[in-house]
Motif scaffolding. Structure first.
Motif, PDB file in Angstrom:
ATOM      1  N   ALA A   1       0.833  -1.212   0.000  1.00  0.00           N
ATOM      2  CA  ALA A   1       0.000   0.000   0.000  1.00  0.00           C
ATOM      3  C   ALA A   1       0.864   1.257   0.000  1.00  0.00           C
ATOM      4  O   ALA A   1       0.546   2.240  -0.673  1.00  0.00           O
ATOM      5  CB  ALA A   1      -0.931  -0.009   1.206  1.00  0.00           C
ATOM      6  N   GLU A   2       1.961   1.232   0.750  1.00  0.00           N
ATOM      7  CA  GLU A   2       2.850   2.393   0.773  1.00  0.00           C
ATOM      8  C   GLU A   2       3.536   2.589  -0.573  1.00  0.00           C
ATOM      9  O   GLU A   2       3.722   3.722  -1.016  1.00  0.00           O
ATOM     10  CB  GLU A   2       3.881   2.250   1.887  1.00  0.00           C
ATOM     11  CG  GLU A   2       3.302   2.461   3.268  1.00  0.00           C
ATOM     12  CD  GLU A   2       4.317   2.235   4.374  1.00  0.00           C
ATOM     13  OE1 GLU A   2       5.391   1.638   4.108  1.00  0.00           O
ATOM     14  OE2 GLU A   2       4.027   2.628   5.507  1.00  0.00           O
ATOM     15  N   SER A   3       3.918   1.489  -1.231  1.00  0.00           N
ATOM     16  CA  SER A   3       4.575   1.617  -2.529  1.00  0.00           C
ATOM     17  C   SER A   3       3.615   2.131  -3.598  1.00  0.00           C
ATOM     18  O   SER A   3       4.026   2.794  -4.541  1.00  0.00           O
ATOM     19  CB  SER A   3       5.181   0.283  -2.965  1.00  0.00           C
ATOM     20  OG  SER A   3       4.156  -0.655  -3.247  1.00  0.00           O
ATOM     21  N   GLU A   4       2.330   1.829  -3.429  1.00  0.00           N
ATOM     22  CA  GLU A   4       1.316   2.296  -4.378  1.00  0.00           C
ATOM     23  C   GLU A   4       0.787   3.681  -4.022  1.00  0.00           C
ATOM     24  O   GLU A   4      -0.024   4.245  -4.758  1.00  0.00           O
ATOM     25  CB  GLU A   4       0.159   1.300  -4.450  1.00  0.00           C
ATOM     26  CG  GLU A   4       0.550  -0.049  -5.033  1.00  0.00           C
ATOM     27  CD  GLU A   4      -0.576  -1.074  -4.960  1.00  0.00           C
ATOM     28  OE1 GLU A   4      -1.660  -0.739  -4.430  1.00  0.00           O
ATOM     29  OE2 GLU A   4      -0.359  -2.199  -5.427  1.00  0.00           O
ATOM     30  N   GLY A   5       1.216   4.207  -2.878  1.00  0.00           N
ATOM     31  CA  GLY A   5       0.791   5.543  -2.477  1.00  0.00           C
ATOM     32  C   GLY A   5      -0.596   5.591  -1.850  1.00  0.00           C
ATOM     33  O   GLY A   5      -1.213   6.651  -1.784  1.00  0.00           O
ATOM     34  N   ARG A   6      -1.094   4.475  -1.376  1.00  0.00           N
ATOM     35  CA  ARG A   6      -2.423   4.445  -0.715  1.00  0.00           C
ATOM     36  C   ARG A   6      -2.217   4.555   0.790  1.00  0.00           C
ATOM     37  O   ARG A   6      -2.114   3.555   1.498  1.00  0.00           O
ATOM     38  CB  ARG A   6      -3.162   3.159  -1.076  1.00  0.00           C
ATOM     39  CG  ARG A   6      -3.460   3.045  -2.565  1.00  0.00           C
ATOM     40  CD  ARG A   6      -4.242   1.806  -2.901  1.00  0.00           C
ATOM     41  NE  ARG A   6      -3.507   0.608  -2.495  1.00  0.00           N
ATOM     42  CZ  ARG A   6      -4.087  -0.503  -2.055  1.00  0.00           C
ATOM     43  NH1 ARG A   6      -5.390  -0.575  -1.970  1.00  0.00           N
ATOM     44  NH2 ARG A   6      -3.361  -1.541  -1.704  1.00  0.00           N
ATOM     45  N   SER A   7      -2.132   5.775   1.270  1.00  0.00           N
ATOM     46  CA  SER A   7      -1.836   6.000   2.686  1.00  0.00           C
ATOM     47  C   SER A   7      -2.982   5.569   3.596  1.00  0.00           C
ATOM     48  O   SER A   7      -2.745   5.114   4.716  1.00  0.00           O
ATOM     49  CB  SER A   7      -1.508   7.468   2.933  1.00  0.00           C
ATOM     50  OG  SER A   7      -2.609   8.278   2.558  1.00  0.00           O
ATOM     51  N   ASP A   8      -4.233   5.690   3.131  1.00  0.00           N
ATOM     52  CA  ASP A   8      -5.369   5.284   3.955  1.00  0.00           C
ATOM     53  C   ASP A   8      -5.383   3.774   4.160  1.00  0.00           C
ATOM     54  O   ASP A   8      -5.649   3.284   5.265  1.00  0.00           O
ATOM     55  CB  ASP A   8      -6.681   5.763   3.353  1.00  0.00           C
ATOM     56  CG  ASP A   8      -6.893   5.253   1.933  1.00  0.00           C
ATOM     57  OD1 ASP A   8      -5.887   4.913   1.267  1.00  0.00           O
ATOM     58  OD2 ASP A   8      -8.051   5.186   1.486  1.00  0.00           O
ATOM     59  N   ALA A   9      -5.075   3.024   3.125  1.00  0.00           N
ATOM     60  CA  ALA A   9      -5.019   1.559   3.253  1.00  0.00           C
ATOM     61  C   ALA A   9      -3.860   1.156   4.149  1.00  0.00           C
ATOM     62  O   ALA A   9      -3.987   0.245   4.985  1.00  0.00           O
ATOM     63  CB  ALA A   9      -4.889   0.907   1.879  1.00  0.00           C
ATOM     64  N   ALA A  10      -2.721   1.831   4.002  1.00  0.00           N
ATOM     65  CA  ALA A  10      -1.556   1.518   4.830  1.00  0.00           C
ATOM     66  C   ALA A  10      -1.854   1.805   6.300  1.00  0.00           C
ATOM     67  O   ALA A  10      -1.470   1.034   7.185  1.00  0.00           O
ATOM     68  CB  ALA A  10      -0.349   2.321   4.363  1.00  0.00           C
ATOM     69  N   LEU A  11      -2.555   2.910   6.559  1.00  0.00           N
ATOM     70  CA  LEU A  11      -2.902   3.259   7.935  1.00  0.00           C
ATOM     71  C   LEU A  11      -3.832   2.208   8.538  1.00  0.00           C
ATOM     72  O   LEU A  11      -3.641   1.775   9.681  1.00  0.00           O
ATOM     73  CB  LEU A  11      -3.557   4.641   7.977  1.00  0.00           C
ATOM     74  CG  LEU A  11      -4.008   5.125   9.352  1.00  0.00           C
ATOM     75  CD1 LEU A  11      -2.807   5.299  10.275  1.00  0.00           C
ATOM     76  CD2 LEU A  11      -4.779   6.413   9.233  1.00  0.00           C
TER      77      LEU A  11
END
Length: 133
Positions: free
Chosen positions: A85-95
């Protein structure tokens, strides 16, 4: 037990036995209804699982592993999901995955502590038996 309950003649029973028999029959009917409802829910949930998107795939697999209490695999998958998720730039999913990983890690530690306590009790029981003999 079903065939025994159905074959009993009600005229041979006293009031107390009739009440027990009625209660048993009601419980059997309730169990059958619950089983039918569970089957219907399982059939209804199968198409929903197939429709889920790739974003929900990691979370659903983590949830499934957690339900099976396979905390190590769930934590591993969660950490992989965070990195993805972080590599794809999805910060909400990573959180969301980070918050889930904290809870999974706590459950893993609890499971490890419980396993340690059980093994320690077994060891102490063996030691006690050795001392007594």
């Amino acid at each position: 037990m079903n065939h025994i309950v159905e074959e009993i003649d009600d005229s041979l029973l006293d009031r107390k036995a009739k009440r027990r028999l009625a209660k048993t029959r009601a419980q059997q009917q309730l169990q059958q209804q619950q089983q039918q409802q569970q089957k219907q829910q399982q059939q209804a949930s199968k198409p929903k699982a197939e429709e889920s998107g790739p974003g929900d795939d990691i979370m659903s697999r983590i949830a499934l592993l957690c339900q099976e209490q396979d905390w190590r695999e769930a934590l591993s998958l969660c950490l992989q999901g965070i990195a993805q998720a972080e590599s794809e730039g999805r910060s909400d999913a990573a959180l969301g995955l980070r918050m889930a990983s904290q809870k999974i890690e706590c459950s893993l530690r609890r499971q490890m502590a419980a396993a340690f306590i059980v093994s320690a009790k077994k060891l102490l029981n063996k030691e006690y038996l050795l001392d007594v003999c």
